[in-house]
Design an enzyme around this catalytic site. Structure first.
Site, short mmCIF file in Angstrom:
data_model
loop_
_atom_site.label_atom_id
_atom_site.label_comp_id
_atom_site.label_asym_id
_atom_site.label_seq_id
_atom_site.Cartn_x
_atom_site.Cartn_y
_atom_site.Cartn_z
N HIS A 58 0.83 -1.22 0.00
CA HIS A 58 0.00 0.00 0.00
C HIS A 58 0.86 1.26 0.00
CE1 HIS A 58 0.65 -1.17 4.22
NE2 HIS A 58 0.67 0.11 4.49
N THR A 61 3.51 5.60 -3.54
CA THR A 61 4.77 5.61 -4.28
C THR A 61 5.76 4.54 -3.82
OG1 THR A 61 5.61 7.24 -2.70
CG2 THR A 61 4.70 8.11 -4.76
N ARG A 62 6.63 4.15 -4.73
CA ARG A 62 7.77 3.28 -4.46
C ARG A 62 8.94 3.73 -5.33
NH1 ARG A 62 4.75 1.83 -0.99
NH2 ARG A 62 4.34 -0.27 -0.17
N LYS A 275 7.90 12.26 1.17
CA LYS A 275 7.79 10.96 1.86
C LYS A 275 9.18 10.57 2.35
CE LYS A 275 6.71 6.08 0.81
NZ LYS A 275 6.10 5.15 -0.19
N HIS A 279 14.54 2.25 6.39
CA HIS A 279 14.69 0.94 5.72
C HIS A 279 15.23 -0.13 6.64
CE1 HIS A 279 15.06 -1.79 2.38
NE2 HIS A 279 16.38 -1.90 2.53
N CYS A 323 3.90 -0.17 7.64
CA CYS A 323 3.85 -1.14 6.55
C CYS A 323 4.73 -2.31 6.98
CB CYS A 323 4.41 -0.44 5.30
SG CYS A 323 4.22 -1.32 3.76
N LYS A 356 9.61 -2.80 -7.18
CA LYS A 356 10.09 -2.41 -8.52
C LYS A 356 10.20 -3.62 -9.47
CE LYS A 356 13.87 -0.92 -6.41
NZ LYS A 356 13.71 -1.71 -5.17
#
Ligand SMILES: Cc1cc2nc3c(=O)[nH]c(=O)nc-3n(C[C@H](O)[C@H](O)[C@H](O)COP(=O)(O)OP(=O)(O)OC[C@H]3O[C@@H](n4cnc5c(N)ncnc54)[C@H](O)[C@@H]3O)c2cc1C
Length: 391
Positions: A58, A61-62, A275, A279, A323, A356
């Protein structure tokens, strides 16, 4: 026989398929589209409504990038994905990808720098290595410490994640796939030359099964004992103090390997602001136990780090988002056929960097499910590296 079991009996009669897909996140919908476009009868099953926010796909953007610091072996796969994203955009008339360039920042020995450089040199990718002063001059939004360097790559950019997810659903359905939301798969077993699948709506039979269950993979493929761990990760969307420094064209997507950890971010976008996500780190959990609310101290930490390296970005918070990452021990995906049940193919453990690759993962899953093998260079993602066998 009660109404429920009558319905369930009907569900089986109504539904058999060449391929059943468990989980319709970005990977399951990519596989559904790839299989349906090859003419197979596809039935996709998803426990939640489309675009739900309980898994890993969800958000709007990525990042897509090519000088792949994780390993040069990913470069041919991401290059194939660029082609397939473009084809999907053409077929569905949706805008899926915006090239912005990408900048990775860290000390010279950081894997973000050395890994990206190795991939770029090995695959002849255009890139630049900048010292801190040059990076600050080119990108005034960035406060780059003197002992840092920056690696700039030209083809990195933004995938419009929800649009991508919609495009795969459109594409799969346009090619005849049936996608059922609100149906939970509760079990599966070999049955003759196919697979019998138990669901919350009744049993189904299929020739092949594809499992793309994301952070639920440890449960759905429990018999395989894959070394997967789930982590809750955090993203904040902020309205910068000086938007003009962060607009498209002024700032590319960025990756930071800093003493505070590993972070990434995007230029300013409407409704998104800037955003900024973390990570590394993240709370260990399961897909069912993940803490969904965000505490103030967590937001404060993100703003503090953002303010250190992009001082004019750390304005008002538009929204925090949680997430889930599904981690493997080596941070590489696991994509393979079931060691004992060749009718079953699976993909998971995307460790926070799989989106991706979705179209090429879809293609590979279609190959594995139907042909039992793939021409794609996916050998390094096999489950055998974990000594996986059916228990
Ligand atoms: C905050 C964040 C930022 C990220 N940023 C990037 C990025 O910039 N670039 C990038 O390439 N990648 C990124 N990723 C990683 C990427 O988003 C994931 O690798 C990808 O979304 C994984 O997709 P998936 O389909 O495997 O998982 P999911 O989207 O979680 O899909 C799995 C689906 O299976 C369903 N399911 C599970 N069990 C069952 C069952 N028993 N019955 C029916 N349905 C079931 C679930 O409900 C779920 O919808 C990021 C991830 C996160 C969390």
């Amino acid at each position: 026989m009660d109404a429920g079991s009558e319905q369930r009996k009907g569900y089986r009669q109504m539904h058999s398929a060449d391929v059943v897909i468990v989980g319709l996140g970005i990977m399951g919908t990519a596989a559904a589209a790839a299989l349906a476009r090859r003419g197979h009868r596809v039935l996709g099953l998803e426990q939640y409504p489309p675009f739900h926010t309980r898994g890993s796909s969800h958000g709007k953007t990525r990042i897509i990038r090519e000088a792949y610091f994780e390993s040069p072996e990913y470069v041919p796969l991401v290059q194939r994905a660029y082609v397939l994203w473009e084809e999907l955009a053409e077929r569905t008339g949706r805008t899926l990808l915006r090239v912005t360039g990408g900048i990775s920042l860290g000390r010279p020995e950081s894997p973000f720098i050395t890994g990206a450089r190795e991939s770029a040199l090995r695959h002849g990718l255009a890139h630049e290595l900048l010292d801190a002063a040059e990076a600050r001059k080119r990108f005034p939004a960035l406060r780059v410490p003197d002992d840092f360097v920056a690696l700039l790559e030209g083809r990195a950019g933004i995938l419009f994640a929800e649009e991508c997810w919609r495009a795969f659903i459109d594409d799969a359905v346009a090619h005849g796939a049936r996608l059922h939301f609100g149906v939970r798969v509760t079990g599966f077993a070999l049955e003759g030359s196919g697979v019998a699948i138990e669901t919350s709506e009744g049993a189904i039979r299929a020739e092949r099964l594809v499992v793309t269950a994301g952070p639920w993979t440890p449960e759905v493929l429990a018999s395989l004992g894959l070394p997967l761990t789930v982590r809750r990760v955090l993203v904040v969307h902020v309205e910068p103090r000086r938007r003009e420094l962060f607009e498209l064209g002024q700032l590319p997507i960025f990756l930071l390997d800093v003493p505070e950890g590993e972070y990434y971010g995007f230029p300013w976008l409407p409704e998104q602001g800037v955003k900024f996500g973390r990570h590394d780190d993240g709370e260990a959990c399961t897909a069912e136990t993940a803490r969904r609310e965000v505490r103030d101290d967590e937001i404060a930490h993100m703003l503090a780090v953002l303010g250190r390296y992009l001082p004019e970005a750390a304005g008002s918070v538009l929204m925090p988002v949680t997430c889930l990452y599904t981690m493997t021990p080596d941070g590489h995906f696991v994509l393979d056929r079931h060691p004992e049940w060749p009718h079953v193919a699976f993909a998971g453990g995307f460790s926070g960097h799989g989106f991706k690759f979705a179209p090429v993962i879809g293609e590979a899953l279609a190959d594995l499910a139907i042909e039992g093998r793939s021409e794609l260079p996916i050998g390094f993602l096999g489950a055998g590296r974990f000594g996986t066998r059916h228990q």
